[in-house]
Design a protein around this motif. Structure first.
Motif, short mmCIF file in Angstrom:
data_model
loop_
_atom_site.label_atom_id
_atom_site.label_comp_id
_atom_site.label_asym_id
_atom_site.label_seq_id
_atom_site.Cartn_x
_atom_site.Cartn_y
_atom_site.Cartn_z
N MET A 40 0.83 -1.21 0.00
CA MET A 40 0.00 0.00 0.00
C MET A 40 0.86 1.25 0.00
O MET A 40 2.01 1.23 0.44
CB MET A 40 -0.87 0.06 1.26
N GLN A 41 0.27 2.33 -0.47
CA GLN A 41 0.86 3.64 -0.24
C GLN A 41 0.50 3.98 1.21
O GLN A 41 -0.60 3.65 1.66
CB GLN A 41 0.26 4.67 -1.18
N ALA A 42 1.38 4.62 1.92
CA ALA A 42 1.08 4.89 3.33
C ALA A 42 1.76 6.19 3.77
O ALA A 42 2.89 6.48 3.36
CB ALA A 42 1.54 3.74 4.21
N LEU A 43 1.03 6.93 4.58
CA LEU A 43 1.54 8.19 5.12
C LEU A 43 1.39 8.19 6.63
O LEU A 43 0.39 7.69 7.16
CB LEU A 43 0.72 9.37 4.58
N ARG A 44 2.36 8.78 7.27
CA ARG A 44 2.25 8.98 8.72
C ARG A 44 1.62 10.34 8.97
O ARG A 44 2.09 11.36 8.47
CB ARG A 44 3.61 8.91 9.40
N PHE A 45 0.53 10.35 9.74
CA PHE A 45 -0.14 11.60 10.10
C PHE A 45 0.65 12.27 11.22
O PHE A 45 0.90 11.68 12.26
CB PHE A 45 -1.57 11.33 10.57
N VAL A 46 1.02 13.52 10.97
CA VAL A 46 1.69 14.33 11.99
C VAL A 46 0.77 15.46 12.41
O VAL A 46 0.52 15.66 13.59
CB VAL A 46 3.04 14.88 11.46
N ASP A 47 0.27 16.19 11.41
CA ASP A 47 -0.72 17.24 11.67
C ASP A 47 -1.48 17.50 10.38
O ASP A 47 -1.11 17.00 9.31
CB ASP A 47 -0.07 18.53 12.21
N ALA A 48 -2.54 18.27 10.45
CA ALA A 48 -3.41 18.48 9.30
C ALA A 48 -2.67 19.13 8.14
O ALA A 48 -2.85 18.74 6.98
CB ALA A 48 -4.61 19.32 9.71
N GLN A 49 -1.83 20.10 8.42
CA GLN A 49 -1.11 20.79 7.35
C GLN A 49 -0.17 19.83 6.62
O GLN A 49 -0.12 19.82 5.39
CB GLN A 49 -0.31 21.96 7.92
N ALA A 56 -1.81 16.46 -1.40
CA ALA A 56 -1.70 17.28 -2.61
C ALA A 56 -0.57 16.78 -3.50
O ALA A 56 -0.71 16.72 -4.72
CB ALA A 56 -1.51 18.75 -2.24
N GLU A 57 0.55 16.40 -2.89
CA GLU A 57 1.69 15.87 -3.66
C GLU A 57 1.35 14.56 -4.35
O GLU A 57 1.90 14.24 -5.40
CB GLU A 57 2.90 15.70 -2.75
N LEU A 58 0.40 13.82 -3.78
CA LEU A 58 -0.05 12.56 -4.39
C LEU A 58 -1.18 12.79 -5.40
O LEU A 58 -1.71 11.85 -5.97
CB LEU A 58 -0.53 11.58 -3.32
N ASP A 59 -1.56 14.07 -5.58
CA ASP A 59 -2.65 14.44 -6.50
C ASP A 59 -3.98 13.80 -6.13
O ASP A 59 -4.74 13.39 -7.00
CB ASP A 59 -2.29 14.10 -7.96
N VAL A 60 -4.25 13.71 -4.83
CA VAL A 60 -5.54 13.19 -4.38
C VAL A 60 -6.62 14.20 -4.78
O VAL A 60 -6.48 15.40 -4.48
CB VAL A 60 -5.53 12.95 -2.85
N PRO A 61 -7.65 13.76 -5.48
CA PRO A 61 -8.70 14.68 -5.90
C PRO A 61 -9.31 15.46 -4.73
O PRO A 61 -9.54 14.90 -3.66
CB PRO A 61 -9.75 13.76 -6.54
N GLY A 62 -9.56 16.73 -4.96
CA GLY A 62 -10.20 17.56 -3.96
C GLY A 62 -9.26 18.16 -2.92
O GLY A 62 -9.71 18.87 -2.03
N VAL A 63 -7.99 17.86 -3.01
CA VAL A 63 -7.01 18.38 -2.05
C VAL A 63 -6.13 19.40 -2.76
O VAL A 63 -5.59 19.14 -3.82
CB VAL A 63 -6.12 17.25 -1.46
#
Length: 64
Positions: A40-49, A56-63
């Protein structure tokens, strides 16, 4: 339970997800690492920003 591989495999199987097109987000690095090990693609959440920027860098629609 996370981070055991079986929980990720169950999730992928149950919902018919393609691991390479699935994004997993968690605040615990070992869970993020375990998801990546399952393909899977995976990201660690640190904060909302940080998350907004990463999405946005992953080009997720709506972000922006």
């Amino acid at each position: 339970m996370k981070p055991e591989p079986e929980i990720f495999q169950l999730l992928l199987r149950r919902y018919g997800l393609d691991p390479s097109r699935t994004l997993f987000i968690d605040d615990v690095q070992k869970n993020v690492d375990a998801a990546k090990e399952q393909g899977m693609q995976a990201l660690r959440f640190v904060d909302a920003q940080q998350l907004r920027q990463a999405l946005a860098e992953l080009d997720v629609p709506g972000v922006k």
